[in-house]
Design a protein around this motif. Structure first.
Motif, PDB file in Angstrom:
ATOM      1  N   GLY A 192       8.241   0.175 -10.547  1.00 18.46           N
ATOM      2  CA  GLY A 192       7.718  -0.613  -9.207  1.00 18.46           C
ATOM      3  C   GLY A 192       6.514  -0.378  -8.703  1.00 18.46           C
ATOM      4  N   TYR A 193       6.118  -0.942  -7.631  1.00 12.45           N
ATOM      5  CA  TYR A 193       5.108  -0.771  -6.847  1.00 12.45           C
ATOM      6  C   TYR A 193       4.490   0.776  -6.893  1.00 12.45           C
ATOM      7  N   PRO A 194       3.316   1.047  -7.205  1.00 11.77           N
ATOM      8  CA  PRO A 194       2.803   2.496  -7.257  1.00 11.77           C
ATOM      9  C   PRO A 194       2.724   2.825  -5.578  1.00 11.77           C
ATOM     10  N   LEU A 195       2.801   4.325  -5.457  1.00 11.71           N
ATOM     11  CA  LEU A 195       2.477   4.854  -4.161  1.00 11.71           C
ATOM     12  C   LEU A 195       1.154   5.245  -3.917  1.00 11.71           C
ATOM     13  N   ILE A 196       0.684   6.086  -4.974  1.00 10.75           N
ATOM     14  CA  ILE A 196      -0.497   6.351  -5.083  1.00 10.75           C
ATOM     15  C   ILE A 196      -1.041   6.519  -6.762  1.00 10.75           C
ATOM     16  N   THR A 197      -2.190   6.086  -7.057  1.00  9.05           N
ATOM     17  CA  THR A 197      -2.605   6.472  -8.323  1.00  9.05           C
ATOM     18  C   THR A 197      -3.948   7.088  -8.252  1.00  9.05           C
ATOM     19  N   ILE A 198      -4.107   8.239  -8.950  1.00 11.75           N
ATOM     20  CA  ILE A 198      -5.375   8.908  -8.973  1.00 11.75           C
ATOM     21  C   ILE A 198      -5.993   8.877 -10.392  1.00 11.75           C
ATOM     22  N   ALA A 199      -7.212   8.832 -10.431  1.00 12.32           N
ATOM     23  CA  ALA A 199      -7.820   9.159 -11.672  1.00 12.32           C
ATOM     24  C   ALA A 199      -9.234   9.601 -11.342  1.00 12.32           C
ATOM     25  N   VAL A 250      -4.864   6.014   6.812  1.00 10.25           N
ATOM     26  CA  VAL A 250      -3.912   5.896   5.375  1.00 10.25           C
ATOM     27  C   VAL A 250      -2.957   4.735   5.645  1.00 10.25           C
ATOM     28  N   LEU A 251      -2.412   4.141   4.500  1.00 14.65           N
ATOM     29  CA  LEU A 251      -1.559   2.943   4.529  1.00 14.65           C
ATOM     30  C   LEU A 251      -0.079   3.456   4.930  1.00 14.65           C
ATOM     31  N   ASP A 252       0.497   2.677   5.788  1.00 13.62           N
ATOM     32  CA  ASP A 252       1.684   2.977   6.327  1.00 13.62           C
ATOM     33  C   ASP A 252       2.849   1.658   6.011  1.00 13.62           C
ATOM     34  N   ASP A 253       3.615   1.782   5.050  1.00 11.15           N
ATOM     35  CA  ASP A 253       4.424   0.455   4.818  1.00 11.15           C
ATOM     36  C   ASP A 253       5.615   0.648   4.217  1.00 11.15           C
ATOM     37  N   GLN A 254       6.109  -0.324   3.648  1.00 10.07           N
ATOM     38  CA  GLN A 254       7.529  -0.163   3.112  1.00 10.07           C
ATOM     39  C   GLN A 254       7.610   0.803   1.865  1.00 10.07           C
ATOM     40  N   GLU A 255       6.596   0.941   1.221  1.00  8.91           N
ATOM     41  CA  GLU A 255       6.570   1.753  -0.147  1.00  8.91           C
ATOM     42  C   GLU A 255       6.269   3.312   0.309  1.00  8.91           C
ATOM     43  N   GLY A 256       5.994   3.676   1.296  1.00  6.09           N
ATOM     44  CA  GLY A 256       5.823   5.097   2.055  1.00  6.09           C
ATOM     45  C   GLY A 256       5.028   5.050   3.516  1.00  6.09           C
ATOM     46  N   GLU A 259       2.192   9.547   6.071  1.00  8.19           N
ATOM     47  CA  GLU A 259       2.329  10.998   6.354  1.00  8.19           C
ATOM     48  C   GLU A 259       2.907  11.486   4.730  1.00  8.19           C
ATOM     49  N   TYR A 260       3.715  10.632   4.495  1.00  7.74           N
ATOM     50  CA  TYR A 260       4.417  10.890   2.763  1.00  7.74           C
ATOM     51  C   TYR A 260       3.264  10.522   1.804  1.00  7.74           C
ATOM     52  N   ARG A 261       2.551   9.579   2.093  1.00  5.62           N
ATOM     53  CA  ARG A 261       1.416   9.416   0.976  1.00  5.62           C
ATOM     54  C   ARG A 261       0.379  10.439   1.046  1.00  5.62           C
ATOM     55  N   LEU A 262       0.100  11.096   2.327  1.00 10.07           N
ATOM     56  CA  LEU A 262      -0.666  12.355   2.209  1.00 10.07           C
ATOM     57  C   LEU A 262      -0.138  13.441   1.586  1.00 10.07           C
ATOM     58  N   PHE A 263       1.217  13.715   1.791  1.00 11.87           N
ATOM     59  CA  PHE A 263       1.885  14.726   0.973  1.00 11.87           C
ATOM     60  C   PHE A 263       1.667  14.350  -0.539  1.00 11.87           C
ATOM     61  N   VAL A 264       1.960  13.315  -1.048  1.00  8.96           N
ATOM     62  CA  VAL A 264       1.975  12.915  -2.289  1.00  8.96           C
ATOM     63  C   VAL A 264       0.325  13.181  -2.866  1.00  8.96           C
ATOM     64  N   LEU A 265      -0.504  12.936  -2.012  1.00  9.84           N
ATOM     65  CA  LEU A 265      -1.896  12.886  -2.416  1.00  9.84           C
ATOM     66  C   LEU A 265      -2.041  14.264  -2.730  1.00  9.84           C
ATOM     67  N   GLU A 266      -1.684  15.187  -1.585  1.00 12.51           N
ATOM     68  CA  GLU A 266      -1.968  16.707  -1.789  1.00 12.51           C
ATOM     69  C   GLU A 266      -1.580  17.259  -3.219  1.00 12.51           C
ATOM     70  N   GLY A 267      -0.360  16.690  -3.514  1.00 12.58           N
ATOM     71  CA  GLY A 267       0.200  17.367  -4.893  1.00 12.58           C
ATOM     72  C   GLY A 267      -0.704  16.863  -5.913  1.00 12.58           C
ATOM     73  N   LEU A 268      -1.040  15.523  -6.048  1.00 10.56           N
ATOM     74  CA  LEU A 268      -2.037  14.940  -7.074  1.00 10.56           C
ATOM     75  C   LEU A 268      -3.360  15.313  -7.035  1.00 10.56           C
ATOM     76  N   ILE A 269      -4.008  15.665  -5.941  1.00  5.51           N
ATOM     77  CA  ILE A 269      -5.169  16.530  -6.205  1.00  5.51           C
ATOM     78  C   ILE A 269      -4.966  17.915  -6.740  1.00  5.51           C
TER      79      ILE A 269
END
Length: 281
Positions: A192-199, A250-256, A259-269
């Motif tokens: 599906g569409y990504p929530l966050i991609t980190i590189a 930060v984006l706030d839409d149907q994908e997330g 706050e959820y995006r920031l939560f995911v970002l923390e784990g990815l970082i």
């Protein structure tokens, strides 16, 4: 079924493509450059995209390059994502784009289409931002080839002029061998569409990071990298400070939610730091 019709044109050379674009605009037409066509179909069916002429650029020889030559890696804009994957030429790019959509879609999606598209994720741009790549373009006014820094065109909102054609990306060869990290998080399904991609990558003893899906465009921010590389800060402090200095809401839409995006970002970082501070690729 698309709710509109369009003329199809195939350009054999880049000058032919931009001249045709100019001619069609002079006729008050709405032309677009065409690579894989996936976005036209996806957004066109939702009445979010329209055109009345497409200019297929896949026959332009320069747009099909993917090779190392001298001190640079050249990636043609009309190469499909699957034709780039697993080649061993630019591993960071190859691994990052291997997570875009599903394989059927990647057979059609081109690297240039991903970079220039209207769907805001555009994660194929991240490896080029991290490596300070250059973009070879030609526009409808000067009609001359020119290299431009990737950050002037794709770091944030796209800064392409109307009718400006992206032909290839040029990346210093040294980045084919650096330690890197890339990961995509989705809210649901594997394709599906990504929530966050980190590189990220490590070069000259410093970590670089680029993100997609957090804001309405892909970006790399030197302020965030300065925090990542501050040896006086603990990991938790780095993550907290990065949240504080993000360039916009930060984006706030149907994908997330934001706050959820920031939560995911923390784990990815945290994963990125573990990988790039402690070894890995």
């Amino acid at each position: 079924m698309l709710p509109f019709t369009f003329e199809y044109h195939r350009a054999q050379e880049y000058l032919e493509a931009v001249k045709l674009f100019s001619t069609l605009r002079e006729q008050n037409r709405m032309p677009i450059y065409y690579g894989g066509g996936t976005e036209i179909i996806t957004l066109g069916r939702l009445n979010l995209y329209t055109c009345d002429a497409v200019i297929d650029i896949k026959s332009i020889p320069m747009s099909q390059i993917y090779r190392t030559e001298g001190e640079f890696i050249y990636t043609g804009s009309a190469r499909s994502l699957t034709s780039i994957e697993r080649r061993g030429i630019f591993p960071l790019l190859e691994e990052t784009i291997s997570r875009v959509a599903d394989r059927t879609a990647r057979n059609k999606i081109t690297i240039g289409g991903n970079a220039c598209g209207k769907i805001f994720y555009r994660e194929g741009v991240l490896p080029f931002l991290l490596t300070d790549s250059y973009v070879l373009t030609i526009d409808t006014h000067e009609k001359t080839l020119k290299y431009e820094n990737i950050h002037s065109l794709f770091n944030g909102e796209r800064e392409l002029n109307e009718g400006q054609l992206v032909l290839l990306f040029c990346t210093p060869k040294k980045f084919a061998e650096v330690q890197f990290f890339t990961k995509k998080r989705r809210q649901q399904w594997n394709t599906g569409y990504p929530l966050i991609t980190i590189a990220g990558l490590r070069t000259d003893g410093k970590i670089r990071m680029a993100l997609s899906g957090l804001l309405p465009y892909p970006f790399r921010d030197e302020r965030l990298e300065a925090i990542l590389n501050d040896e006086a800060l603990a990991k938790e402090e780095k993550i907290s400070r990065i949240r504080e200095v993000l360039p916009e809401k930060v984006l706030d839409d149907q994908e997330g939610s934001s706050e959820y995006r920031l939560f995911v970002l923390e784990g990815l970082i945290e994963e990125l730091l573990e990988e790039l501070e402690g070894g890995g690729k």
